[in-house]
Scaffold this motif. Structure first.
Motif, PDB file in Angstrom:
ATOM      1  N   ARG A  47      -6.772  -3.798  -8.079  1.00  0.00           N
ATOM      2  CA  ARG A  47      -6.833  -3.962  -6.622  1.00  0.00           C
ATOM      3  C   ARG A  47      -7.200  -2.622  -6.023  1.00  0.00           C
ATOM      4  O   ARG A  47      -6.610  -1.596  -6.387  1.00  0.00           O
ATOM      5  CB  ARG A  47      -5.467  -4.406  -6.065  1.00  0.00           C
ATOM      6  N   TRP A  48      -8.155  -2.600  -5.099  1.00  0.00           N
ATOM      7  CA  TRP A  48      -8.478  -1.332  -4.450  1.00  0.00           C
ATOM      8  C   TRP A  48      -9.096  -1.528  -3.075  1.00  0.00           C
ATOM      9  O   TRP A  48      -9.612  -2.579  -2.746  1.00  0.00           O
ATOM     10  CB  TRP A  48      -9.400  -0.474  -5.315  1.00  0.00           C
ATOM     11  N   GLU A  49      -8.990  -0.460  -2.290  1.00  0.00           N
ATOM     12  CA  GLU A  49      -9.695  -0.316  -1.025  1.00  0.00           C
ATOM     13  C   GLU A  49     -10.411   1.029  -1.067  1.00  0.00           C
ATOM     14  O   GLU A  49      -9.777   2.056  -1.333  1.00  0.00           O
ATOM     15  CB  GLU A  49      -8.734  -0.316   0.174  1.00  0.00           C
ATOM     16  N   TYR A  50     -11.706   1.013  -0.824  1.00  0.00           N
ATOM     17  CA  TYR A  50     -12.481   2.250  -0.722  1.00  0.00           C
ATOM     18  C   TYR A  50     -13.174   2.269   0.630  1.00  0.00           C
ATOM     19  O   TYR A  50     -13.876   1.310   0.987  1.00  0.00           O
ATOM     20  CB  TYR A  50     -13.528   2.335  -1.838  1.00  0.00           C
ATOM     21  N   TRP A  51     -12.958   3.334   1.371  1.00  0.00           N
ATOM     22  CA  TRP A  51     -13.681   3.544   2.613  1.00  0.00           C
ATOM     23  C   TRP A  51     -14.561   4.776   2.463  1.00  0.00           C
ATOM     24  O   TRP A  51     -14.075   5.856   2.097  1.00  0.00           O
ATOM     25  CB  TRP A  51     -12.727   3.760   3.795  1.00  0.00           C
ATOM     26  N   GLY A  52     -15.854   4.610   2.726  1.00  0.00           N
ATOM     27  CA  GLY A  52     -16.772   5.732   2.798  1.00  0.00           C
ATOM     28  C   GLY A  52     -17.230   5.904   4.232  1.00  0.00           C
ATOM     29  O   GLY A  52     -17.571   4.918   4.906  1.00  0.00           O
ATOM     30  N   ILE A  53     -17.212   7.125   4.714  1.00  0.00           N
ATOM     31  CA  ILE A  53     -17.606   7.425   6.096  1.00  0.00           C
ATOM     32  C   ILE A  53     -18.683   8.503   6.066  1.00  0.00           C
ATOM     33  O   ILE A  53     -18.494   9.561   5.445  1.00  0.00           O
ATOM     34  CB  ILE A  53     -16.400   7.894   6.928  1.00  0.00           C
ATOM     35  N   ILE A  60     -17.236  11.357   3.782  1.00  0.00           N
ATOM     36  CA  ILE A  60     -15.810  11.252   3.461  1.00  0.00           C
ATOM     37  C   ILE A  60     -15.609  10.042   2.570  1.00  0.00           C
ATOM     38  O   ILE A  60     -16.186   8.975   2.818  1.00  0.00           O
ATOM     39  CB  ILE A  60     -14.977  11.092   4.754  1.00  0.00           C
ATOM     40  N   GLY A  61     -14.791  10.177   1.547  1.00  0.00           N
ATOM     41  CA  GLY A  61     -14.440   9.061   0.689  1.00  0.00           C
ATOM     42  C   GLY A  61     -12.937   8.960   0.535  1.00  0.00           C
ATOM     43  O   GLY A  61     -12.255   9.968   0.318  1.00  0.00           O
ATOM     44  N   LEU A  62     -12.402   7.735   0.670  1.00  0.00           N
ATOM     45  CA  LEU A  62     -10.972   7.480   0.505  1.00  0.00           C
ATOM     46  C   LEU A  62     -10.795   6.316  -0.450  1.00  0.00           C
ATOM     47  O   LEU A  62     -11.453   5.282  -0.289  1.00  0.00           O
ATOM     48  CB  LEU A  62     -10.317   7.108   1.838  1.00  0.00           C
ATOM     49  N   VAL A  63      -9.916   6.448  -1.434  1.00  0.00           N
ATOM     50  CA  VAL A  63      -9.646   5.341  -2.333  1.00  0.00           C
ATOM     51  C   VAL A  63      -8.137   5.162  -2.485  1.00  0.00           C
ATOM     52  O   VAL A  63      -7.394   6.129  -2.657  1.00  0.00           O
ATOM     53  CB  VAL A  63     -10.313   5.533  -3.714  1.00  0.00           C
ATOM     54  N   ALA A  64      -7.707   3.909  -2.368  1.00  0.00           N
ATOM     55  CA  ALA A  64      -6.323   3.506  -2.616  1.00  0.00           C
ATOM     56  C   ALA A  64      -6.386   2.370  -3.617  1.00  0.00           C
ATOM     57  O   ALA A  64      -7.066   1.374  -3.374  1.00  0.00           O
ATOM     58  CB  ALA A  64      -5.651   3.047  -1.331  1.00  0.00           C
ATOM     59  N   SER A  65      -5.690   2.509  -4.757  1.00  0.00           N
ATOM     60  CA  SER A  65      -5.864   1.486  -5.788  1.00  0.00           C
ATOM     61  C   SER A  65      -4.597   1.278  -6.593  1.00  0.00           C
ATOM     62  O   SER A  65      -3.752   2.162  -6.720  1.00  0.00           O
ATOM     63  CB  SER A  65      -7.001   1.885  -6.738  1.00  0.00           C
ATOM     64  N   TYR A  69      -1.219  -0.236 -14.485  1.00  0.00           N
ATOM     65  CA  TYR A  69      -0.499   0.841 -15.156  1.00  0.00           C
ATOM     66  C   TYR A  69      -0.462   2.119 -14.336  1.00  0.00           C
ATOM     67  O   TYR A  69       0.302   3.041 -14.642  1.00  0.00           O
ATOM     68  CB  TYR A  69      -1.145   1.132 -16.516  1.00  0.00           C
ATOM     69  N   ALA A  70      -1.279   2.210 -13.308  1.00  0.00           N
ATOM     70  CA  ALA A  70      -1.319   3.422 -12.481  1.00  0.00           C
ATOM     71  C   ALA A  70      -1.938   3.113 -11.134  1.00  0.00           C
ATOM     72  O   ALA A  70      -2.803   2.232 -11.004  1.00  0.00           O
ATOM     73  CB  ALA A  70      -2.121   4.529 -13.178  1.00  0.00           C
ATOM     74  N   GLY A  71      -1.482   3.854 -10.130  1.00  0.00           N
ATOM     75  CA  GLY A  71      -2.190   3.900  -8.866  1.00  0.00           C
ATOM     76  C   GLY A  71      -3.069   5.140  -8.879  1.00  0.00           C
ATOM     77  O   GLY A  71      -2.584   6.233  -9.169  1.00  0.00           O
ATOM     78  N   VAL A  72      -4.355   4.979  -8.612  1.00  0.00           N
ATOM     79  CA  VAL A  72      -5.286   6.110  -8.579  1.00  0.00           C
ATOM     80  C   VAL A  72      -5.800   6.213  -7.151  1.00  0.00           C
ATOM     81  O   VAL A  72      -6.546   5.351  -6.684  1.00  0.00           O
ATOM     82  CB  VAL A  72      -6.440   5.917  -9.577  1.00  0.00           C
ATOM     83  N   HIS A  73      -5.358   7.254  -6.465  1.00  0.00           N
ATOM     84  CA  HIS A  73      -5.670   7.433  -5.051  1.00  0.00           C
ATOM     85  C   HIS A  73      -6.425   8.758  -4.879  1.00  0.00           C
ATOM     86  O   HIS A  73      -6.257   9.684  -5.686  1.00  0.00           O
ATOM     87  CB  HIS A  73      -4.401   7.469  -4.205  1.00  0.00           C
ATOM     88  N   GLY A  74      -7.220   8.863  -3.831  1.00  0.00           N
ATOM     89  CA  GLY A  74      -7.937  10.112  -3.637  1.00  0.00           C
ATOM     90  C   GLY A  74      -8.591  10.222  -2.286  1.00  0.00           C
ATOM     91  O   GLY A  74      -8.862   9.218  -1.606  1.00  0.00           O
ATOM     92  N   VAL A  75      -8.838  11.467  -1.897  1.00  0.00           N
ATOM     93  CA  VAL A  75      -9.594  11.786  -0.683  1.00  0.00           C
ATOM     94  C   VAL A  75     -10.668  12.794  -1.064  1.00  0.00           C
ATOM     95  O   VAL A  75     -10.481  13.627  -1.956  1.00  0.00           O
ATOM     96  CB  VAL A  75      -8.685  12.357   0.429  1.00  0.00           C
ATOM     97  N   TYR A  76     -11.796  12.719  -0.373  1.00  0.00           N
ATOM     98  CA  TYR A  76     -12.943  13.573  -0.700  1.00  0.00           C
ATOM     99  C   TYR A  76     -13.726  13.851   0.572  1.00  0.00           C
ATOM    100  O   TYR A  76     -13.892  12.961   1.419  1.00  0.00           O
ATOM    101  CB  TYR A  76     -13.836  12.866  -1.720  1.00  0.00           C
ATOM    102  N   VAL A  77     -14.234  15.077   0.700  1.00  0.00           N
ATOM    103  CA  VAL A  77     -15.095  15.437   1.826  1.00  0.00           C
ATOM    104  C   VAL A  77     -16.229  16.325   1.323  1.00  0.00           C
ATOM    105  O   VAL A  77     -15.999  17.294   0.589  1.00  0.00           O
ATOM    106  CB  VAL A  77     -14.332  16.182   2.935  1.00  0.00           C
TER     107      VAL A  77
END
Length: 328
Positions: A47-53, A60-65, A69-77
């Motif tokens: 399951r994930w949500e990715y927003w690119g702006i 900008i990139g945001l991922v919530a997943s 076995y793991a949540g892999v989350h991140g922010v990027y600019v």
């Protein structure tokens, strides 16, 4: 000419049967989110949500997943003027605390851990997106849903037990603020947002291509490899917010030894050249699990054909094209 051989779904539908297998009635595509992703248990559920702006100054990139076995989350600019990249990634064992609703555009998304917090409040009128990574970024934006704006929802059926539901929503308006250590930045004129909402049960290995781009009155959503042979694609042209579904598998050509060389994406209804100006390379290795992504930002030119057969020319659409290789 018919737009596609694929079935358009026009009413609400559950992704899964009561036993957790794919609901055959869910296989098709939509112009607005209509699927309820009633996934059950583990068994390779993702399951994930990715927003690119994209703004005139930043990408900008945001991922919530939740990958079980793991949540892999991140922010990027990316600073488009200087080429400087900043970001923060977090891995949360067993995706503890991750809230990812079963409907796109409804409910709240919330993840936290490892110095990253992302929240999305989804309403019929649009979404408010908040992201915080102390010392990296503080983002607060509204992403309205304009009247008549359409998105592409698709179910990809590898088998009754392996399948993916995705919503690709391209060219949404966005306004708000981005705070970086270097200063405050307003987001508004000339900016757009892209959503990748994903829910499904995946094979262990998979490779995909994805391209998304937007400009005044036009947007592109193109995919490849992961959908090949399934009878479904995630390809579409958007003209003034109206979706024109492209049902053919496209040919992607690019140089894996030099990601910044021009790419081409072609088919009977699509002739696109993509010229990158920046490559973002990301790798995550967690033992038997790993991912490698090359996401290139750049500009698109070429043309694509509408459902009515008219060719729409474009030059200078901004966005990205990527290759991702997954072991998960």
């Amino acid at each position: 000419m018919p737009s596609t051989h694929e079935r358009e779904i026009t009413g609400p539908v559950d992704l899964c049967l009561p036993d957790g297998r794919l609901n055959p009635g869910a296989v098709g595509w939509t112009r607005r989110p209509l699927h309820r992703a009633n996934l059950r248990g583990w068994s390779r559920a993702k399951r994930w949500e990715y927003w690119g702006i994209v703004t005139p100054r930043h990408i900008i990139g945001l991922v919530a997943s939740s990958l079980d076995y793991a949540g892999v989350h991140g922010v990027y600019v990316l600073d488009r003027e200087t080429g400087e990249e900043t970001g923060k990634d977090a891995v949360v064992p067993f995706a503890r605390g991750a809230v990812l609703p079963d409907r796109s555009g409804a409910g709240e998304v919330s993840v936290r851990g490892g110095g990253v917090a992302i929240g999305v409040r989804q309403r019929p009128s649009g979404s408010r997106v908040r992201a915080l990574a102390p010392g990296v970024l503080d983002l607060d934006v509204e992403i309205p849903l304009p009247e008549g704006h359409e998105s592409l929802g698709v179910v990809i059926p590898w088998s009754s037990r392996r399948f993916q539901y995705t919503v690709k929503d391209v060219g949404r308006p966005v306004r708000g603020r981005l705070s970086l250590p270097s200063g405050e930045h307003e987001i508004g004129e000339g900016a757009f947002a892209v959503l990748d909402h994903g829910r499904g049960k995946w094979p262990y290995r998979m490779t995909w291509n994805w391209a998304a781009a937007s400009g005044p009155g036009l947007a592109l959503q193109l995919g490849g490899k992961w959908t090949d042979g399934t009878g479904m694609t995630e390809n579409a042209l958007f003209v003034d917010g109206r979706l024109h579904k492209i049902g053919e598998e496209l040919t992607w050509t690019y140089d894996r030894a030099d990601w910044l060389r021009p790419w081409t994406i072609t088919g009977e209804r699509v002739e696109v050249e993509f010229r990158p100006f920046h490559e973002r390379a990301a790798r995550v290795e967690l033992g038997v699990v790993g991912t490698e992504t090359h996401q290139c930002f750049g500009r698109f030119s070429g043309h694509a054909r509408t459902d009515e057969g008219a060719w729409i020319d474009f030059d200078g659409l901004t966005g990205w094209a990527e290759e991702a290789r997954q072991r998960w």
